[in-house]
Design a protein around this motif. Structure first.
Motif, PDB file in Angstrom:
ATOM      1  N   GLU A 141       1.018  -1.184   0.072  1.00 62.74           N
ATOM      2  CA  GLU A 141       0.152  -0.183   0.103  1.00 62.74           C
ATOM      3  C   GLU A 141       0.635   1.253  -0.034  1.00 62.74           C
ATOM      4  O   GLU A 141       0.744   2.230  -0.799  1.00 62.74           O
ATOM      5  N   TRP A 142       1.850   1.300   0.796  1.00 59.41           N
ATOM      6  CA  TRP A 142       2.845   2.345   0.784  1.00 59.41           C
ATOM      7  C   TRP A 142       3.488   2.711  -0.612  1.00 59.41           C
ATOM      8  O   TRP A 142       3.768   3.632  -0.976  1.00 59.41           O
ATOM      9  N   ALA A 143       4.203   1.691  -0.999  1.00 58.04           N
ATOM     10  CA  ALA A 143       4.831   1.587  -2.364  1.00 58.04           C
ATOM     11  C   ALA A 143       3.756   2.239  -3.343  1.00 58.04           C
ATOM     12  O   ALA A 143       4.101   2.709  -4.339  1.00 58.04           O
ATOM     13  N   ALA A 144       2.562   1.621  -3.688  1.00 55.25           N
ATOM     14  CA  ALA A 144       1.647   2.109  -4.409  1.00 55.25           C
ATOM     15  C   ALA A 144       1.221   3.958  -4.130  1.00 55.25           C
ATOM     16  O   ALA A 144       1.396   4.501  -5.227  1.00 55.25           O
ATOM     17  N   ALA A 145       1.203   4.135  -3.054  1.00 57.48           N
ATOM     18  CA  ALA A 145       1.015   5.414  -2.811  1.00 57.48           C
ATOM     19  C   ALA A 145       2.322   6.414  -3.080  1.00 57.48           C
ATOM     20  O   ALA A 145       2.139   7.440  -3.845  1.00 57.48           O
ATOM     21  N   VAL A 146       3.425   5.936  -2.787  1.00 55.27           N
ATOM     22  CA  VAL A 146       4.667   7.039  -3.201  1.00 55.27           C
ATOM     23  C   VAL A 146       5.161   6.702  -4.385  1.00 55.27           C
ATOM     24  O   VAL A 146       5.585   7.640  -5.228  1.00 55.27           O
ATOM     25  N   GLY A 147       4.860   5.362  -5.060  1.00 53.26           N
ATOM     26  CA  GLY A 147       5.180   5.424  -6.439  1.00 53.26           C
ATOM     27  C   GLY A 147       4.536   5.912  -7.479  1.00 53.26           C
ATOM     28  O   GLY A 147       4.784   6.534  -8.434  1.00 53.26           O
ATOM     29  N   GLY A 148       2.924   6.197  -7.128  1.00 50.54           N
ATOM     30  CA  GLY A 148       2.241   6.854  -8.197  1.00 50.54           C
ATOM     31  C   GLY A 148       1.837   8.100  -7.728  1.00 50.54           C
ATOM     32  O   GLY A 148       1.281   9.165  -8.659  1.00 50.54           O
ATOM     33  N   GLU A 149       2.836   9.074  -6.715  1.00 50.56           N
ATOM     34  CA  GLU A 149       2.617  10.297  -6.429  1.00 50.56           C
ATOM     35  C   GLU A 149       3.063  11.179  -7.659  1.00 50.56           C
ATOM     36  O   GLU A 149       2.206  12.052  -7.759  1.00 50.56           O
ATOM     37  N   PRO A 150       3.930  11.166  -8.190  1.00 56.54           N
ATOM     38  CA  PRO A 150       4.237  12.213  -9.054  1.00 56.54           C
ATOM     39  C   PRO A 150       3.118  12.391 -10.226  1.00 56.54           C
ATOM     40  O   PRO A 150       2.883  13.696 -10.527  1.00 56.54           O
ATOM     41  N   GLU A 151       2.331  11.560 -10.564  1.00 58.93           N
ATOM     42  CA  GLU A 151       1.285  11.496 -11.773  1.00 58.93           C
ATOM     43  C   GLU A 151      -0.092  11.504 -11.114  1.00 58.93           C
ATOM     44  O   GLU A 151      -0.749  12.122 -12.029  1.00 58.93           O
ATOM     45  N   ARG A 152      -0.294  11.501  -9.942  1.00 55.09           N
ATOM     46  CA  ARG A 152      -1.726  11.305  -9.285  1.00 55.09           C
ATOM     47  C   ARG A 152      -1.845  12.471  -8.468  1.00 55.09           C
ATOM     48  O   ARG A 152      -1.222  12.422  -7.278  1.00 55.09           O
ATOM     49  N   ARG A 160      -8.603   6.168   2.011  1.00 49.20           N
ATOM     50  CA  ARG A 160      -7.430   5.104   1.715  1.00 49.20           C
ATOM     51  C   ARG A 160      -6.366   5.520   0.967  1.00 49.20           C
ATOM     52  O   ARG A 160      -5.205   5.165   1.209  1.00 49.20           O
ATOM     53  N   GLN A 161      -6.541   6.523  -0.172  1.00 48.37           N
ATOM     54  CA  GLN A 161      -5.197   6.820  -0.700  1.00 48.37           C
ATOM     55  C   GLN A 161      -4.310   7.706   0.354  1.00 48.37           C
ATOM     56  O   GLN A 161      -3.374   7.820   0.319  1.00 48.37           O
ATOM     57  N   LEU A 162      -5.052   8.581   1.187  1.00 47.29           N
ATOM     58  CA  LEU A 162      -4.438   9.546   2.011  1.00 47.29           C
ATOM     59  C   LEU A 162      -3.600   8.493   3.071  1.00 47.29           C
ATOM     60  O   LEU A 162      -2.401   8.786   3.369  1.00 47.29           O
ATOM     61  N   ALA A 163      -4.251   7.717   3.562  1.00 41.12           N
ATOM     62  CA  ALA A 163      -3.614   6.713   4.472  1.00 41.12           C
ATOM     63  C   ALA A 163      -2.340   5.817   4.187  1.00 41.12           C
ATOM     64  O   ALA A 163      -1.648   5.417   4.880  1.00 41.12           O
ATOM     65  N   ARG A 164      -2.714   5.451   2.946  1.00 46.58           N
ATOM     66  CA  ARG A 164      -1.595   4.557   2.562  1.00 46.58           C
ATOM     67  C   ARG A 164      -0.255   5.030   2.573  1.00 46.58           C
ATOM     68  O   ARG A 164       0.866   4.201   2.473  1.00 46.58           O
ATOM     69  N   PRO A 216       3.189  19.710  -6.284  1.00 43.23           N
ATOM     70  CA  PRO A 216       2.260  19.695  -5.257  1.00 43.23           C
ATOM     71  C   PRO A 216       1.139  18.484  -5.528  1.00 43.23           C
ATOM     72  O   PRO A 216       0.454  18.309  -4.843  1.00 43.23           O
ATOM     73  N   ASN A 217       1.570  17.614  -6.416  1.00 45.99           N
ATOM     74  CA  ASN A 217       0.442  16.742  -6.778  1.00 45.99           C
ATOM     75  C   ASN A 217       0.359  15.474  -5.277  1.00 45.99           C
ATOM     76  O   ASN A 217      -0.809  15.115  -5.424  1.00 45.99           O
ATOM     77  N   GLY A 218       1.299  15.511  -4.546  1.00 41.72           N
ATOM     78  CA  GLY A 218       1.148  14.477  -3.530  1.00 41.72           C
ATOM     79  C   GLY A 218       0.820  15.387  -2.311  1.00 41.72           C
ATOM     80  O   GLY A 218       0.576  14.633  -1.217  1.00 41.72           O
ATOM     81  N   ASN A 219       0.509  16.765  -2.378  1.00 41.08           N
ATOM     82  CA  ASN A 219      -0.131  17.230  -1.113  1.00 41.08           C
ATOM     83  C   ASN A 219      -1.747  17.725  -1.300  1.00 41.08           C
ATOM     84  O   ASN A 219      -2.067  18.389  -2.340  1.00 41.08           O
ATOM     85  N   ALA A 220      -2.453  16.975  -0.604  1.00 37.68           N
ATOM     86  CA  ALA A 220      -3.990  17.137  -0.629  1.00 37.68           C
ATOM     87  C   ALA A 220      -4.469  18.634  -0.548  1.00 37.68           C
ATOM     88  O   ALA A 220      -5.422  19.129  -0.696  1.00 37.68           O
ATOM     89  N   PHE A 221      -3.709  19.162   0.548  1.00 39.65           N
ATOM     90  CA  PHE A 221      -4.042  20.734   0.758  1.00 39.65           C
ATOM     91  C   PHE A 221      -3.902  21.684  -0.292  1.00 39.65           C
ATOM     92  O   PHE A 221      -4.574  22.326  -0.807  1.00 39.65           O
ATOM     93  N   LEU A 222      -2.904  21.141  -0.907  1.00 39.76           N
ATOM     94  CA  LEU A 222      -2.742  21.998  -2.401  1.00 39.76           C
ATOM     95  C   LEU A 222      -3.634  21.670  -3.498  1.00 39.76           C
ATOM     96  O   LEU A 222      -3.944  22.316  -4.449  1.00 39.76           O
ATOM     97  N   THR A 223      -4.157  20.507  -3.372  1.00 39.79           N
ATOM     98  CA  THR A 223      -5.300  19.879  -4.339  1.00 39.79           C
ATOM     99  C   THR A 223      -6.543  21.052  -3.922  1.00 39.79           C
ATOM    100  O   THR A 223      -7.161  21.364  -4.899  1.00 39.79           O
ATOM    101  N   ILE A 224      -6.987  21.075  -2.782  1.00 43.10           N
ATOM    102  CA  ILE A 224      -7.820  21.935  -2.356  1.00 43.10           C
ATOM    103  C   ILE A 224      -7.620  23.413  -2.894  1.00 43.10           C
ATOM    104  O   ILE A 224      -8.689  23.873  -3.285  1.00 43.10           O
ATOM    105  N   VAL A 225      -6.275  23.884  -2.639  1.00 46.07           N
ATOM    106  CA  VAL A 225      -6.058  25.202  -3.152  1.00 46.07           C
ATOM    107  C   VAL A 225      -6.300  25.275  -4.705  1.00 46.07           C
ATOM    108  O   VAL A 225      -6.845  26.308  -5.078  1.00 46.07           O
ATOM    109  N   ARG A 226      -5.931  24.372  -5.587  1.00 46.87           N
ATOM    110  CA  ARG A 226      -6.260  24.470  -6.787  1.00 46.87           C
ATOM    111  C   ARG A 226      -7.669  24.637  -6.960  1.00 46.87           C
ATOM    112  O   ARG A 226      -8.176  25.044  -8.095  1.00 46.87           O
TER     113      ARG A 226
END
Length: 321
Positions: A141-152, A160-164, A216-226
């Protein structure tokens, strides 16, 4: 904070044991390892990482009743695991983010991982295959989260995405339940942990937004900002890079921090008080309250500026984006 203060004596023991064991690592790795441990000691430096990583076994003892020796072993092991993943995270961010030479850090990270496994193995006799299978799932779960962070882009509404990003932390709870013969409670505890870890991630993203502006893709607060800035934020179909002024505009004009606070508060409120460790609930609520206070302070600042006729200047300054 109660979820730390209740265990002050045990924390001193946990960190003393971890430092002593790390001191036996070869060459300069022992010295570097002790430095990293000292940097996250919550009773001495305030720490650089969340205490849930190594306090979770103690919090789970309110349910399992296994006692301080088991809790301490698993807490020390969890501290080693946290440091292993922290090293990996730093190296993923690039050599400039690493606190020491990358080769030396990689070697140290492997020693931390081996020490973590040895501590957990002491209390895995009841069902070692199940324990390590759970760890493999959490690591994936951790690997999926950090591995896909640049694109998602991080989604603040996806628990679940946040917790991974912190999924390996859950092994501390799983090990306690398995050792106590209470593994039937694991699904409910995992659900509560996902909610608490989601609140933790939202809190971290709020505190780290300035550091994350470049990626910024990995930061949920910056998603809210955008999202708060709206479609005018795009140029030629591609969103332009966020700036510090963008974030301030989203906070003071569009209520971005207030939205983050509502989401975090809702997650903390969903943890079942009847079934989960009280300290886990307190931990999540304390983090959510911290975000809420930040949002209230932002609203109070806007009110103060309006009362002092300074709001028009704020709007003028923030409009130049």
């Amino acid at each position: 904070m109660e979820y730390i203060d209740r265990y002050r004596g045990e924390l001193l023991e946990v960190f003393a044991e971890a430092e002593a064991e790390t001191g036996r690592f070869p060459d300069e790795l022992g010295r570097l390892g002790r430095e990293l441990i000292g940097a996250c000691h919550p009773l001495k430096t305030g720490g650089k990482a969340s205490v849930i990583a190594y306090l979770l076994p103690y919090w789970m003892d309110d349910i399992t009743g296994l006692g301080s020796r088991v809790c301490r072993d698993l807490a020390v092991g969890s501290l080693f695991a946290m440091l292993h993943y922290a090293i990996v995270d730093d190296l993923m961010d690039g050599p400039e983010a690493a606190p020491a030479d990358p080769r030396r850090l990689l070697a140290l990270g492997q020693l931390f991982h081996a020490a973590f496994q040895a501590r957990y193995a002491r209390h895995a006799a009841a069902d070692p295959e199940r324990l390590w299978a759970l760890y493999a799932r959490y690591a994936a779960e951790w690997a999926a989260a950090v591995g896909g962070e640049p694109e998602r882009r991080a989604d603040p509404l996806d628990v679940r995405q946040l917790a991974r990003k912190s999924a390996p932390v859950k092994l501390g709870a799983a090990a306690m339940l398995l050792a106590a013969g209470m593994d039937e409670r694991l699904p409910a505890v995992e659900e509560a942990l996902d909610l608490a870890l989601a609140v933790l991630q939202l809190s971290d993203d709020w505190q780290d937004w300035a550091e994350d502006l470049a990626a910024p893709n990995g930061n949920a607060f910056l998603t809210i900002v955008r999202d708060a800035l709206g479609p005018d934020d795009a140029e030629g179909g591609e969103p332009r890079p966020l700036t510090e002024r963008d974030v301030k505009a989203a906070v003071f004009r569009r209520g971005a921090l207030a939205r983050l606070s509502r989401i975090a508060g809702e997650y903390a409120g969903r943890i079942d008080e009847r079934a989960e460790p009280p300290m886990l609930i307190l931990f999540a609520r304390t983090l959510a309250d911290g975000i809420r206070r930040g949002a209230e302070e932002a609203e109070a600042e806007v009110s103060r500026l309006i009362a002092g006729h300074g709001f028009s200047k704020l709007i003028s300054d923030l409009s130049k984006i």
